[in-house]
Design a protein around this motif. Structure first.
Motif, mmCIF file in Angstrom:
data_model
loop_
_atom_site.group_PDB
_atom_site.id
_atom_site.type_symbol
_atom_site.label_atom_id
_atom_site.label_comp_id
_atom_site.label_asym_id
_atom_site.label_seq_id
_atom_site.Cartn_x
_atom_site.Cartn_y
_atom_site.Cartn_z
ATOM 1 N N GLY A 43 0.935 -1.225 0.040
ATOM 2 C CA GLY A 43 0.010 0.012 -0.034
ATOM 3 C C GLY A 43 0.881 1.213 -0.005
ATOM 4 N N GLU A 44 0.251 2.305 0.162
ATOM 5 C CA GLU A 44 0.894 3.855 0.038
ATOM 6 C C GLU A 44 0.541 4.513 1.303
ATOM 7 N N LEU A 45 1.310 5.349 2.058
ATOM 8 C CA LEU A 45 1.012 5.989 3.358
ATOM 9 C C LEU A 45 0.157 7.428 2.746
ATOM 10 N N ARG A 46 0.518 7.702 1.638
ATOM 11 C CA ARG A 46 -0.632 9.005 1.157
ATOM 12 C C ARG A 46 -2.171 8.572 1.309
ATOM 13 N N GLY A 47 -2.646 9.638 2.086
ATOM 14 C CA GLY A 47 -4.120 9.441 2.283
ATOM 15 C C GLY A 47 -4.427 8.406 3.554
ATOM 16 N N ARG A 48 -3.441 7.782 3.888
ATOM 17 C CA ARG A 48 -3.918 7.038 5.183
ATOM 18 C C ARG A 48 -3.425 7.904 6.582
ATOM 19 N N THR A 49 -4.064 7.332 7.636
ATOM 20 C CA THR A 49 -4.103 7.892 8.656
ATOM 21 C C THR A 49 -3.039 7.471 9.757
ATOM 22 N N LEU A 50 -2.434 8.384 10.434
ATOM 23 C CA LEU A 50 -1.064 8.052 11.315
ATOM 24 C C LEU A 50 -1.463 8.662 12.571
ATOM 25 N N GLY A 51 -1.592 7.556 13.504
ATOM 26 C CA GLY A 51 -1.921 8.057 14.742
ATOM 27 C C GLY A 51 -0.581 8.160 15.588
ATOM 28 N N LEU A 52 -0.306 9.099 16.164
ATOM 29 C CA LEU A 52 0.860 9.648 16.992
ATOM 30 C C LEU A 52 0.712 9.054 18.466
ATOM 31 N N HIS A 53 1.187 8.186 19.000
ATOM 32 C CA HIS A 53 0.997 7.887 20.610
ATOM 33 C C HIS A 53 2.159 8.462 21.248
ATOM 34 N N GLY A 54 1.469 9.640 21.837
ATOM 35 C CA GLY A 54 2.494 10.683 22.286
ATOM 36 C C GLY A 54 2.800 11.888 21.523
ATOM 37 N N TYR A 55 3.206 12.784 22.181
ATOM 38 C CA TYR A 55 3.739 14.150 21.057
ATOM 39 C C TYR A 55 4.706 14.983 21.666
ATOM 40 N N GLY A 56 6.084 14.055 21.830
ATOM 41 C CA GLY A 56 7.213 14.961 22.135
ATOM 42 C C GLY A 56 7.894 15.098 20.961
ATOM 43 N N TYR A 57 9.410 15.350 21.195
ATOM 44 C CA TYR A 57 10.145 15.741 19.946
ATOM 45 C C TYR A 57 10.121 14.753 18.794
ATOM 46 N N VAL A 58 10.236 13.447 18.944
ATOM 47 C CA VAL A 58 10.478 12.571 18.111
ATOM 48 C C VAL A 58 8.996 12.853 17.083
ATOM 49 N N ALA A 59 7.560 12.445 18.205
ATOM 50 C CA ALA A 59 6.457 12.656 17.414
ATOM 51 C C ALA A 59 6.300 13.754 16.671
ATOM 52 N N ARG A 60 6.842 14.950 16.977
ATOM 53 C CA ARG A 60 6.646 16.281 16.156
ATOM 54 C C ARG A 60 7.323 16.043 14.822
ATOM 55 N N ASN A 61 8.576 15.574 14.847
ATOM 56 C CA ASN A 61 9.438 15.171 13.398
ATOM 57 C C ASN A 61 8.547 14.244 12.710
ATOM 58 N N VAL A 62 7.983 13.151 13.306
ATOM 59 C CA VAL A 62 7.313 12.043 12.389
ATOM 60 C C VAL A 62 6.119 13.042 11.853
ATOM 61 N N GLN A 98 -8.714 4.864 15.063
ATOM 62 C CA GLN A 98 -8.886 5.654 13.856
ATOM 63 C C GLN A 98 -7.684 5.718 12.901
ATOM 64 N N SER A 99 -6.579 4.928 13.509
ATOM 65 C CA SER A 99 -5.421 4.758 12.579
ATOM 66 C C SER A 99 -4.949 3.739 11.839
ATOM 67 N N ASP A 100 -4.571 4.022 10.615
ATOM 68 C CA ASP A 100 -4.059 2.845 9.764
ATOM 69 C C ASP A 100 -2.542 2.503 10.224
ATOM 70 N N VAL A 101 -2.006 3.548 10.790
ATOM 71 C CA VAL A 101 -0.447 3.188 11.166
ATOM 72 C C VAL A 101 -0.418 3.951 12.614
ATOM 73 N N VAL A 102 0.117 3.176 13.302
ATOM 74 C CA VAL A 102 0.314 4.055 14.844
ATOM 75 C C VAL A 102 1.770 3.783 15.144
ATOM 76 N N SER A 103 2.259 5.067 15.248
ATOM 77 C CA SER A 103 3.758 5.074 15.770
ATOM 78 C C SER A 103 3.807 5.571 17.306
ATOM 79 N N ILE A 104 4.767 4.790 18.134
ATOM 80 C CA ILE A 104 4.601 5.023 19.670
ATOM 81 C C ILE A 104 5.874 5.713 19.811
ATOM 82 N N HIS A 105 5.695 6.978 20.764
ATOM 83 C CA HIS A 105 6.708 7.869 21.019
ATOM 84 C C HIS A 105 6.407 8.270 22.509
#
Ligand code: 3PG
Length: 306
Positions: free
Chosen positions: A129-148, A187-194
């Protein structure tokens, strides 16, 4: 003359070391280097006479703090300081600092790299698949998540976050903050933990949260293995053969993944999120600067064990 020891089982880039040495020598400090040490005794010996210590994920425990009789400050060149016994350091009047934000872009780029690797079926040739158009859920919103977040927006993703402590920051950057962690995962297609490995974040990725995930969801973990309830993750991935888990941290239950989840997981061979020349230089130089500012001006801005 103040003596500084850099003790890193996972060495910094050599260009970072020469810049750190330069900075410390200009301040009139000496620098010793202990890299890729193979025994605890080597570390205990090297630390015995130093005033300041710079580490990465190296364990700074009671034994080390007791052995380093002259130690006044430990700087974890990086974000997470779960490797340092901060309470015992405080008892011994040793200041502990981290260098927040300095290696965050490197970790963020790895998180996005893992997301692409996962959604493209591990570059094996199977249609992905492709990331474009998909929903990314950021678990936490510190410095790394802000860059993601910054990178994901450029890729055309919709980005959401769940954060307790950085709500104002997230909303000021136009991010939707979900009302609960369960909602984020739902709600997320991709979850990234931070989130860091402490307090409420420990085992916060539990079955109650995982079972909310959409079909074909991808979980990216570049944070710490301790934030996942591994028993729940294995049980969940047994029930749901559509979900993938890609991580910079090898879980304790890696054997279960190898046996049961072939084609749905990836672990880097060693934690490599911050292993770039830029991150090493930024975090290492910040650590050296903080040590000099501490001794010369009493600056404790980045202290984490007040
Ligand atoms: C951090 O907490 O800063 C990152 O996990 C990087 O850790 P490392 O310095 O061990 O690579």
């Amino acid at each position: 003359m103040k003596r500084v020891l850099i003790a890193t089982e996972k060495p910094f880039a050599s260009s970072a070391i020469s810049q750190i040495a330069d900075l410390l020598h200009k301040a009139g400090y000496s620098l010793n280097l202990l890299e890729k040490y193979s025994s605890k005794n080597e570390l205990l010996d090297a630390a015995s006479e130093v005033d300041a210590l710079i580490v990465r994920s190296d364990q700074v425990d009671r034994e080390l703090l007791d052995a380093a009789a002259k130690l006044k400050i430990v700087v974890r060149a990086g974000a997470g300081y779960d490797n340092v016994d901060t309470a015992y350091a405080k008892e011994k009047s040793v200041v502990v600092m981290n260098t927040p934000g300095q290696n965050s872009n490197a970790v963020a780029e790895l998180a996005i790299g893992l997301a692409i690797y996962g959604i493209r079926e591990f570059f094996g040739g199977k249609s992905g698949g492709e990331l474009r158009g998909r929903t990314l859920g950021l678990h936490g919103y510190g410095y790394v998540a802000r860059n993601v977040h910054r990178i994901a927006r450029a890729l055309g993703m919709k980005v959401l976050t769940y954060t307790r402590f950085s709500k104002a920051q997230a909303t000021s950057e136009g991010l939707q903050v979900t009302g609960s962690l369960e909602e984020l995962y739902a709600q997320s297609d991709v979850v990234s933990i931070h989130v860091p490995a402490r307090g409420i974040h420990l085992k916060s990725v539990s079955m109650a949260v995982l079972k909310q995930l959409k079909k074909n969801a991808i979980i990216i973990n570049t944070a710490r293995k301790e934030v996942i309830d591994e028993e729940d993750l294995c049980a969940f991935m047994t029930q749901r053969d559509d979900v993938k888990y890609l991580s910079d941290l090898r879980p304790d239950c890696a054997a279960v993944f190898e046996e049961k989840f072939a084609g749905r997981y990836f672990f880097t061979p060693k934690k490599i999120g911050a292993q770039t020349q830029e991150a090493n230089t930024n975090a290492g130089l910040a650590a050296a600067r903080q040590i000099v500012a501490f001794f010369e001006e009493g600056d404790e801005t980045f202290r984490v064990n007040k």
